[in-house]
Design a protein around this motif. Structure first.
Motif, PDB file in Angstrom:
ATOM      1  N   ALA A 151       0.823  -1.211   0.000  1.00 59.86           N
ATOM      2  CA  ALA A 151       0.000   0.000   0.000  1.00 59.86           C
ATOM      3  C   ALA A 151       0.856   1.260   0.000  1.00 59.86           C
ATOM      4  N   THR A 152       1.888   1.294   0.829  1.00 65.84           N
ATOM      5  CA  THR A 152       2.722   2.492   0.906  1.00 65.84           C
ATOM      6  C   THR A 152       3.603   2.641  -0.337  1.00 65.84           C
ATOM      7  N   THR A 153       4.048   1.513  -0.880  1.00 67.41           N
ATOM      8  CA  THR A 153       4.837   1.569  -2.114  1.00 67.41           C
ATOM      9  C   THR A 153       3.989   2.065  -3.278  1.00 67.41           C
ATOM     10  N   LEU A 154       2.776   1.549  -3.382  1.00 68.23           N
ATOM     11  CA  LEU A 154       1.863   1.979  -4.443  1.00 68.23           C
ATOM     12  C   LEU A 154       1.564   3.460  -4.357  1.00 68.23           C
ATOM     13  N   TYR A 155       1.310   3.933  -3.145  1.00 68.93           N
ATOM     14  CA  TYR A 155       1.019   5.356  -2.949  1.00 68.93           C
ATOM     15  C   TYR A 155       2.189   6.198  -3.436  1.00 68.93           C
ATOM     16  N   ARG A 156       3.402   5.782  -3.070  1.00 69.15           N
ATOM     17  CA  ARG A 156       4.598   6.536  -3.448  1.00 69.15           C
ATOM     18  C   ARG A 156       4.820   6.499  -4.960  1.00 69.15           C
ATOM     19  N   LEU A 157       4.560   5.344  -5.569  1.00 70.25           N
ATOM     20  CA  LEU A 157       4.705   5.245  -7.017  1.00 70.25           C
ATOM     21  C   LEU A 157       3.693   6.117  -7.750  1.00 70.25           C
ATOM     22  N   MET A 158       2.448   6.072  -7.302  1.00 68.49           N
ATOM     23  CA  MET A 158       1.390   6.805  -7.995  1.00 68.49           C
ATOM     24  C   MET A 158       1.526   8.311  -7.848  1.00 68.49           C
ATOM     25  N   PHE A 159       1.857   8.756  -6.635  1.00 69.71           N
ATOM     26  CA  PHE A 159       1.788  10.188  -6.339  1.00 69.71           C
ATOM     27  C   PHE A 159       3.157  10.833  -6.122  1.00 69.71           C
ATOM     28  N   SER A 160       4.227  10.042  -6.294  1.00 68.31           N
ATOM     29  CA  SER A 160       5.604  10.562  -6.178  1.00 68.31           C
ATOM     30  C   SER A 160       5.879  11.208  -4.829  1.00 68.31           C
ATOM     31  N   THR A 161       5.223  10.708  -3.807  1.00 68.90           N
ATOM     32  CA  THR A 161       5.431  11.193  -2.447  1.00 68.90           C
ATOM     33  C   THR A 161       4.968  10.109  -1.474  1.00 68.90           C
ATOM     34  N   PRO A 162       5.599   9.997  -0.299  1.00 67.39           N
ATOM     35  CA  PRO A 162       5.147   9.000   0.673  1.00 67.39           C
ATOM     36  C   PRO A 162       3.751   9.309   1.187  1.00 67.39           C
ATOM     37  N   LEU A 163       3.046   8.287   1.609  1.00 62.92           N
ATOM     38  CA  LEU A 163       1.762   8.478   2.278  1.00 62.92           C
ATOM     39  C   LEU A 163       2.022   9.182   3.601  1.00 62.92           C
ATOM     40  N   PRO A 164       1.447  10.365   3.830  1.00 63.25           N
ATOM     41  CA  PRO A 164       1.674  11.072   5.099  1.00 63.25           C
ATOM     42  C   PRO A 164       1.246  10.229   6.292  1.00 63.25           C
ATOM     43  N   GLU A 165       2.043  10.239   7.335  1.00 63.74           N
ATOM     44  CA  GLU A 165       1.697   9.456   8.523  1.00 63.74           C
ATOM     45  C   GLU A 165       0.342   9.870   9.095  1.00 63.74           C
ATOM     46  N   SER A 166      -0.013  11.127   8.926  1.00 65.24           N
ATOM     47  CA  SER A 166      -1.300  11.607   9.427  1.00 65.24           C
ATOM     48  C   SER A 166      -2.469  10.984   8.673  1.00 65.24           C
ATOM     49  N   ASP A 167      -2.205  10.443   7.473  1.00 70.67           N
ATOM     50  CA  ASP A 167      -3.262   9.825   6.671  1.00 70.67           C
ATOM     51  C   ASP A 167      -3.221   8.305   6.719  1.00 70.67           C
ATOM     52  N   ALA A 168      -2.242   7.726   7.416  1.00 75.34           N
ATOM     53  CA  ALA A 168      -2.070   6.271   7.439  1.00 75.34           C
ATOM     54  C   ALA A 168      -2.545   5.679   8.756  1.00 75.34           C
ATOM     55  N   ARG A 225       2.418   4.799 -13.666  1.00 74.85           N
ATOM     56  CA  ARG A 225       3.599   4.707 -12.803  1.00 74.85           C
ATOM     57  C   ARG A 225       3.524   3.461 -11.915  1.00 74.85           C
ATOM     58  N   ALA A 226       2.316   3.095 -11.485  1.00 77.04           N
ATOM     59  CA  ALA A 226       2.160   1.934 -10.602  1.00 77.04           C
ATOM     60  C   ALA A 226       2.512   0.633 -11.300  1.00 77.04           C
ATOM     61  N   VAL A 227       2.174   0.517 -12.584  1.00 74.40           N
ATOM     62  CA  VAL A 227       2.396  -0.750 -13.280  1.00 74.40           C
ATOM     63  C   VAL A 227       3.848  -0.949 -13.705  1.00 74.40           C
ATOM     64  N   THR A 228       4.739  -0.056 -13.298  1.00 73.95           N
ATOM     65  CA  THR A 228       6.162  -0.323 -13.479  1.00 73.95           C
ATOM     66  C   THR A 228       6.638  -1.363 -12.462  1.00 73.95           C
ATOM     67  N   THR A 229       5.869  -1.550 -11.393  1.00 70.89           N
ATOM     68  CA  THR A 229       6.203  -2.509 -10.341  1.00 70.89           C
ATOM     69  C   THR A 229       5.117  -3.556 -10.145  1.00 70.89           C
ATOM     70  N   TYR A 230       3.868  -3.150 -10.264  1.00 74.74           N
ATOM     71  CA  TYR A 230       2.729  -4.045 -10.043  1.00 74.74           C
ATOM     72  C   TYR A 230       2.085  -4.424 -11.381  1.00 74.74           C
ATOM     73  N   TYR A 231       1.061  -5.268 -11.333  1.00 73.15           N
ATOM     74  CA  TYR A 231       0.496  -5.822 -12.552  1.00 73.15           C
ATOM     75  C   TYR A 231      -1.005  -5.531 -12.642  1.00 73.15           C
ATOM     76  N   PRO A 232      -1.515  -5.283 -13.836  1.00 74.89           N
ATOM     77  CA  PRO A 232      -2.966  -5.148 -13.998  1.00 74.89           C
ATOM     78  C   PRO A 232      -3.641  -6.482 -13.677  1.00 74.89           C
ATOM     79  N   ALA A 233      -4.794  -6.416 -13.057  1.00 69.74           N
ATOM     80  CA  ALA A 233      -5.550  -7.622 -12.705  1.00 69.74           C
ATOM     81  C   ALA A 233      -7.024  -7.268 -12.614  1.00 69.74           C
ATOM     82  N   ASN A 234      -7.845  -8.283 -12.466  1.00 69.08           N
ATOM     83  CA  ASN A 234      -9.287  -8.081 -12.297  1.00 69.08           C
ATOM     84  C   ASN A 234      -9.783  -8.881 -11.101  1.00 69.08           C
ATOM     85  N   ILE A 235     -10.579  -8.248 -10.262  1.00 68.81           N
ATOM     86  CA  ILE A 235     -11.287  -8.968  -9.210  1.00 68.81           C
ATOM     87  C   ILE A 235     -12.603  -9.418  -9.835  1.00 68.81           C
TER      88      ILE A 235
END
Length: 352
Positions: A151-168, A225-235
């Motif tokens: 979750a934190t890696t994805l947030y950083r990849l998508m938004f180019s910033t860490p998830l703020p601790e105040s929001d986690a 940016r996220a799919v440079t590390t993760y993969y598209p999928a379907n639930i």
């Protein structure tokens, strides 16, 4: 003479029995996740023919599993997410001695399947897409869990910033879902689990009145940016027919079966037998085990930098693959994780 032989057999029988069964443990994840069911399948169909009594242990997830495999007595196998494993490798390469001590002796047994990432929000939330999560209150899962790392890696990849601790927040899945729907102090809950996951399978049709899943929008630059590390999928809706009416596009991460670079001859022998049994009983896992086994292929692709197979089991499995089908030479992903204090926190490599 026969009497003497009989007496000798009586004396030898306990010795044979004592050495006929080896007690090992495998660390998985939560009681309502997919990892623990995969572990139980291995314990039921693979371990017994290898003369192993495999105890399946729940855990907080992949990051904890790395530590328990490294240090906990009896733990010989673990299920670990690819991004968690890579994060430890990256931290070790960056000079983190604790990460190096943990990850360097670990070895891959077999890549397994992709685990879907669920982005859960309230049914009445204005949010629709995953890339709309910036600035929202998000539960990323317990500290030390693979979900927290993802979750934190994805947030950083998508938004180019860490998830703020105040929001986690770092609640368990069940606690977070209750908080999401009851007091509404959370905007979303991130859960990593291979479908069908027990947590969602047990939800009643009324669940759609309280929760919904955020969708992947491939046109969004954040997802690119996220799919440079993760993969598209379907639930898939058929995984949860009681409350889902349509498939939901999302992201996923690969699961791996991992062990330690054991040098003791008796341990090598037991794990060699386990690999032989895994090969021999693979069809049974696919027909009688968790549905995720249908996505597992007996293949040993080239691993990313810093990853290694366990030679003792690798030789057995490669021979098995050669006999069953032509092995794949596809290269597995080698995601790059930037160093950050939050990552070290969720990996448990720094003090809280």
């Amino acid at each position: 003479m026969r009497y003497i032989q009989f007496v000798l057999c009586l004396f030898l029988l306990p010795v044979v029995t004592a050495y006929s069964q080896t007690d090992y443990k495998i660390v998985t994840a939560s009681e309502r996740g997919t990892y623990i069911q995969i572990g139980r399948d291995l314990a039921k169909w693979v371990a017994p023919p290898a003369m192993i009594n495999l105890e399946v242990l729940p855990s907080n997830g992949s990051a904890e599993n790395v530590k328990r495999l490294r240090y906990e007595a009896g733990v010989k196998l673990a299920l670990v997410q690819s991004d968690v494993y890579q994060a430890f490798v990256d931290q070790a390469a960056a000079g983190n001695a604790a990460a190096g001590t943990l990850i360097n002796p670990l070895r891959v047994v077999l890549p397994l399947y992709d685990e879907e990432i669920y982005f859960v929000t309230r049914a009445d939330s204005p949010l629709t897409y995953i890339h709309e999560l910036k600035g929202k209150k998000i539960n990323v899962g317990p500290v030390g869990s693979g979900t927290a790392l993802s979750a934190t890696t994805l947030y950083r990849l998508m938004f180019s910033t860490p998830l703020p601790e105040s929001d986690a927040s770092y609640l368990s899945n069940e606690e977070a879902l209750l908080k999401l729907t009851n007091d509404k102090t959370l905007d979303a809950v991130v859960i990593v689990a291979g479908q069908p996951a027990k947590l969602f399978s047990e939800m009643a049709p009324e669940a759609r009145q309280y929760i919904k899943l955020l969708r992947r929008d491939d046109k969004a630059p954040e997802i690119a940016r996220a799919v440079t590390t993760y993969y598209p999928a379907n639930i898939r809706s058929k995984s949860y027919p009681s409350w889902m009416t349509e498939d939901v596009p999302t992201l996923s991460v690969k699961a791996f079966l991992v062990t330690y670079n054991y040098g003791k001859e008796s341990t090598q022998s037991s794990l060699k037998m386990f690999a032989e049994s895994l090969c021999a009983n693979f069809d049974q896992l696919q027909t009688q085990g968790h549905p995720k086994w249908l996505e597992v292929q007996l293949q040993m692709p080239v691993l990313g930098k810093g990853w290694k197979y366990y030679p003792t089991m690798e030789r057995v499995l490669r021979s098995c693959i050669a006999n069953k089908s032509r092995p794949s030479q596809a290269t597995s992903p080698s995601p790059v994780i930037r160093n950050c204090s939050q990552q070290e926190k969720v990996l448990g490599l720094c003090r809280m």
